[in-house]
Design a protein around this motif. Structure first.
Motif, short mmCIF file in Angstrom:
data_model
loop_
_atom_site.label_atom_id
_atom_site.label_comp_id
_atom_site.label_asym_id
_atom_site.label_seq_id
_atom_site.Cartn_x
_atom_site.Cartn_y
_atom_site.Cartn_z
N ALA A 195 47.96 28.15 -7.02
CA ALA A 195 46.58 28.06 -6.52
C ALA A 195 46.14 29.42 -6.01
O ALA A 195 46.97 30.31 -5.76
N GLN A 196 44.83 29.58 -5.88
CA GLN A 196 44.29 30.81 -5.30
C GLN A 196 44.79 30.96 -3.86
O GLN A 196 44.99 29.96 -3.16
N PRO A 197 44.97 32.19 -3.39
CA PRO A 197 45.45 32.40 -2.01
C PRO A 197 44.45 31.85 -0.99
O PRO A 197 43.25 31.77 -1.25
N LYS B 43 38.79 31.35 9.61
CA LYS B 43 40.22 31.06 9.59
C LYS B 43 40.71 30.99 8.15
O LYS B 43 40.04 30.46 7.27
N GLU B 44 41.91 31.55 7.90
CA GLU B 44 42.50 31.48 6.58
C GLU B 44 42.71 30.02 6.19
O GLU B 44 43.41 29.28 6.89
N THR B 45 42.08 29.60 5.09
CA THR B 45 42.07 28.19 4.70
C THR B 45 42.56 28.01 3.28
O THR B 45 42.06 28.67 2.36
N PRO B 46 43.54 27.13 3.06
CA PRO B 46 44.00 26.88 1.68
C PRO B 46 42.90 26.21 0.86
O PRO B 46 42.07 25.47 1.38
N CYS B 47 42.93 26.46 -0.44
CA CYS B 47 41.96 25.84 -1.35
C CYS B 47 42.29 24.36 -1.53
O CYS B 47 43.38 23.89 -1.15
#
Length: 301
Positions: A31-33, A42-46
């Motif tokens: 998946a994309q970072p 906030k860093e959020t997963p796809c």
């Protein structure tokens, strides 16, 4: 089958879940970072990353793969029967395309060869197509040029939006991919005629040009919301146009002709039905106008 799954947005999630549900062995999800999102950035997963974690699957999130030989080797070491790809967002090099025994199979949200490229759902609505669909193809080095295993169609209604078409195509893609992996129909070359390309969208595409005909702008509003959206200006301030419909009327492009509001286009007019000012909530036009009047004679840029 022993599979890798490669995808990023919501469109790909039904396919991932379907593969797991029927018992395929998904040994790795790509998946994309994670990226900054929301007010706090906030860093959020796809969506695919989150779905994979929910399913207990391992995830890799390389920022790029084309020239990363370590990633190529790691992918080959998975010893895959096939890789299923759905809106992954990264271009796979030949080394990765060739690694699985049956190659890499792509779920593409159009009736190939129409709308090869990055934004096929948006492009179908923008162009006024009356149908769309999903094609399962074997990936090769060209942009969505590979041979086709299966495809199916869905009508595009006169008021259909990109989210509505998306929600019709995503489960269709999952169903078709399961059929391909179960039946392995013969892959057929794509026709040489009818090729069109769906360019990647940018924020610059959001700007409305009122000199265009009303039916063109209507399709644009339905195609580009929620992203990148469609934007006009009122008294020098940005105004998001979230929904509209064709209306009777004629005048200088951008002129507010009547309450509603009804705005003149290059040909015909549009009734704006859902609006949003910067930093404010989206609301129906009637509610918007109570707080932000748009008198007849006003000009939208």
């Amino acid at each position: 089958m022993r599979l890798a799954f490669m995808g990023s947005p919501d469109f790909a999630v039904p396919a991932l879940r379907a593969l797991v549900d029927v018992g395929h062995q998904v040994v790795m999800v790509y998946a994309q970072p994670p990226r900054p999102a929301g007010r706090g950035q906030k860093e959020t997963p796809c969506p695919v990353h989150r779905a994979a974690l929910d399913l207990g699957l391992p995830v890799r999130t390389p920022a790029r793969v084309r020239k990363d030989e370590a990633e190529h080797a790691a992918f080959a070491a998975l010893d895959l029967d096939a890789a299923v790809v759905a809106a992954y967002g990264l271009i796979l090099p030949q080394a990765m395309l060739d690694a699985p025994r049956h190659g890499c199979l792509n779920i593409h949200a159009s009736l190939l060869p129409r709308w090869r490229g990055a934004a096929p759902i948006h492009s179908a609505i923008l162009a006024g197509d009356t149908e769309s669909g999903v094609t399962i193809m074997k990936m090769e080095a060209g942009l969505d040029t590979g041979p086709m295993y299966l495809r199916d169609t869905v009508p595009i209604g006169p008021r259909m939006t990109t989210p509505e078409l998306h929600d019709a195509l995503a489960p269709m893609g999952a169903r078709l991919m399961l059929r391909v992996l179960a039946e392995w129909p013969q892959a057929m070359p794509q026709p040489e005629d009818g090729v069109t390309y769906a360019a990647k969208l940018t924020k610059a595409d959001a700007r409305l040009d009122w000199s265009q005909p009303a039916d063109v702008l209507d399709r644009r509003i339905r195609a580009l919301n929620p992203w990148p959206g469609t934007v006009a200006t009122l008294a020098g301030e940005p105004l998001r146009i979230l929904a509209a419909e064709p209306a009777d009327g004629a005048g200088a492009p951008g002129l507010v002709l009547a309450d509603g509001p009804i705005v003149a286009c290059g040909q015909g007019a549009l009734r704006l039905t859902r609006l949003q000012r910067a930093g404010r909530a989206a609301m129906p036009a009637a509610d918007f106008l109570r707080g932000s009047p748009m008198p007849v004679g006003s000009i939208l840029g």
